[in-house]
Scaffold this motif. Structure first.
Motif, short mmCIF file in Angstrom:
data_model
loop_
_atom_site.label_atom_id
_atom_site.label_comp_id
_atom_site.label_asym_id
_atom_site.label_seq_id
_atom_site.Cartn_x
_atom_site.Cartn_y
_atom_site.Cartn_z
N PRO A 26 0.81 -1.21 0.00
CA PRO A 26 0.00 0.00 0.00
C PRO A 26 0.85 1.28 0.00
O PRO A 26 1.93 1.31 0.57
CB PRO A 26 -0.81 -0.12 1.29
N ALA A 27 0.29 2.31 -0.63
CA ALA A 27 0.98 3.58 -0.81
C ALA A 27 0.32 4.66 0.02
O ALA A 27 -0.85 4.54 0.39
CB ALA A 27 0.95 3.97 -2.29
N ASN B 262 2.81 4.48 6.90
CA ASN B 262 1.41 4.89 6.75
C ASN B 262 0.97 4.34 5.39
O ASN B 262 1.57 4.72 4.38
CB ASN B 262 1.30 6.41 6.77
N PRO B 263 0.05 3.36 5.36
CA PRO B 263 -1.01 3.08 6.33
C PRO B 263 -0.81 1.89 7.27
O PRO B 263 -1.70 1.61 8.06
CB PRO B 263 -2.20 2.79 5.42
N THR B 264 0.31 1.15 7.18
CA THR B 264 0.35 -0.14 7.86
C THR B 264 0.89 -0.09 9.28
O THR B 264 0.73 -1.05 10.03
CB THR B 264 1.22 -1.14 7.06
N SER B 265 1.59 0.98 9.66
CA SER B 265 2.11 1.18 11.01
C SER B 265 3.27 0.26 11.37
O SER B 265 3.62 0.13 12.54
CB SER B 265 0.99 1.01 12.05
N VAL B 266 3.89 -0.39 10.39
CA VAL B 266 5.02 -1.26 10.70
C VAL B 266 6.33 -0.52 10.45
O VAL B 266 6.39 0.45 9.69
CB VAL B 266 5.02 -2.57 9.86
N SER C 108 13.16 8.98 1.60
CA SER C 108 12.76 8.27 2.82
C SER C 108 11.86 9.17 3.66
O SER C 108 12.32 10.14 4.26
CB SER C 108 14.00 7.86 3.62
N ASP C 109 10.57 8.87 3.66
CA ASP C 109 9.60 9.63 4.46
C ASP C 109 9.63 9.06 5.88
O ASP C 109 9.11 7.97 6.13
CB ASP C 109 8.21 9.50 3.83
N ALA D 76 3.77 4.89 14.83
CA ALA D 76 2.78 5.79 14.21
C ALA D 76 1.42 5.61 14.87
O ALA D 76 1.32 5.16 16.01
CB ALA D 76 2.74 5.59 12.70
N PHE D 77 0.34 5.90 14.14
CA PHE D 77 -0.99 5.76 14.75
C PHE D 77 -2.04 5.30 13.74
O PHE D 77 -3.11 5.89 13.60
CB PHE D 77 -1.44 7.03 15.47
#
Length: 442
Positions: A128-129, A183-187, A210-211, A340-341
């Motif tokens: 996912p992006a 984001n979106p997976t929080s890993v 690298s975000d 993250a959240f």
């Protein structure tokens, strides 16, 4: 008026996280209350409060008259030097002149891709992006985004084989994008994976974007190495690291982010890209001054780490509860969060089918949602999200909106666990009812 918009290109601009809110607002006008907003990563909207000492830091900034003026295009010297010094303390070589501030990281993302694609280069995105990246890059390219796979069955870690195959297939690629904690997976991404990405960048003469917006928000006993640190152990390559004040102060309304450029002296083309970005920003004058002025006082305050630890503990408590509950639902799989959240849950193969629904008691809301779900090309997870909004008053973001497999993303930002239990009891019940609805229609 003559045609203005290139419709095919405009269609590449997608940001369902907020587009879904438009549908929610329409439902509200039809009498359907939307009481649980699980779609937008705004800690303030979910009830988090900046502590008084952070507010006082801003008051002190506001009182200084010079902070009401423009900042230099690249950003305030004090803020840039503070960031550079922080990195140097961790053994990372970074000079203040290699840091550029933007009015929110979204502004930085747009400016970067506009400048990069001016020369025809592309970036490859994880799937996912995050749509702020994929949509912006594809819009300026005038072509669909290019993705490499990250799948829940592999803890959402990047598939390096798929990444390399895509690099070979698309010679127009100039940068690999990474986002972690994701984001979106929080890993988080393991050092092994990041070393693999660095090796591919070196092998194919590419740069990396690298975000690392969420890199301060790591759960207990979780570690995450920044890509600048990974790179420093070997041959350098062009690297842009992105960060922001929006999530870890948190101050999303402040709209302040920055880009860190590494190894500009090693590559003429990379140096030209950085200068093009600066020229682009000069046209736009400068980014927000007051947040930059407050940044050293906030991040440098000894109270910040204590405050941050408390904020992270709240996020982790919510995340652990939500992922555990979602994993009790037959037909759903959710990888536990590491930072993250957010959380990304996937529907297992075959459980989503056309024609599934939830009962909607509001006749006008029912008619509206059925008009939207009549689209034969509507992704099945988005169909579920639409019915959930109209039937239960809960909004979440389908994972197809992140170019991922069928599923959904939620936030873990609530401050009251009782409220979380109430919301996710409804979501669990709705999923079970929705998946069972196709059985009754056979």
């Amino acid at each position: 008026m003559k045609t203005i918009i290139n419709r095919a290109r405009a269609a590449l601009l997608k940001y369902d996280i907020r587009a879904l809110a438009v549908i929610a607002d329409k439902l509200k006008t039809l009498g359907r209350d939307i009481w649980a907003w699980e779609n937008i990563g705004d800690p303030i909207k979910q009830g988090h409060q900046a502590p008084d000492w952070i507010k006082q830091a801003l008051i002190n900034v506001v009182k200084k008259n010079s902070n009401w003026g423009y900042s230099p295009t690249e950003g305030l010297d004090e803020a840039r030097e503070f960031i550079a010094a922080t990195e140097r303390q961790q053994g990372i070589r970074l000079a203040k002149q290699d840091i550029v501030f933007t009015s929110g990281l979204g502004h930085g993302i747009n400016t970067l891709y506009q400048s990069l694609l001016n020369g025809g280069g592309r970036a490859i995105h994880p799937s996912p992006a995050y749509p702020a990246h994929s949509s912006s890059e594809s819009f300026f390219a005038g072509a669909a985004p290019i993705f490499y796979a990250c799948r829940a069955t592999n803890n959402w870690q990047p598939n390096l084989n798929d990444l390399e195959e895509k690099i070979k297939k698309h010679p127009e690629i100039r940068f690999i994008l990474t986002i972690f904690p994701n984001n979106p997976t929080s890993v988080c991404y393991s050092d092994e994976i990041l070393k693999g990405i660095a090796a591919l960048a070196r092998r194919y003469d590419l740069g990396v974007i690298s975000d690392e917006t969420y890199i301060r928000l790591l759960y207990k006993n979780q570690t995450q190495t920044g890509l600048a640190k990974i790179m420093s152990a070997g041959q350098p390559f062009p690297l842009i690291v992105m960060k922001s004040t929006s999530k870890d102060i948190p101050w999303p309304g402040g709209r302040s982010g920055w880009l860190e450029f590494y190894n500009l002296g090693q590559d003429k083309n990379f140096a030209e890209l950085e200068e093009t970005i600066k020229q682009n920003l000069r046209v736009q004058v400068g980014s927000t001054t007051m947040v930059q002025a407050a940044l050293p006082a906030i991040y440098g305050d000894p109270r910040y780490q204590t405050y941050l630890a408390g904020f992270i503990a709240k996020l982790e408590k919510q995340s652990r509860y939500i992922s555990a509950l979602l994993n009790t639902v037959k037909g759903i799989y959710c990888v536990p969060g590491q930072g993250a959240f957010y959380l990304a849950a996937v529907f297992k193969d075959g459980v989503l089918r056309p024609g599934q629904s939830l009962p909607i008691t509001n006749a006008k809301a029912k008619e509206y949602i059925e008009s939207l779900t009549a689209d034969p090309n509507l992704p099945l997870d988005k169909r579920f999200a639409f019915y959930l909004m109209a039937a239960k008053g809960i909004i979440l973001t389908p994972l197809s909106s992140f170019e991922g497999p069928p599923g959904f993303r939620v936030t873990t930002l609530k401050t009251d666990l009782k409220e979380t239990k109430k919301v996710y009891a409804e979501i669990k019940s709705a999923i079970e009812q929705y998946l069972a609805s196709s059985i009754h229609k056979i």
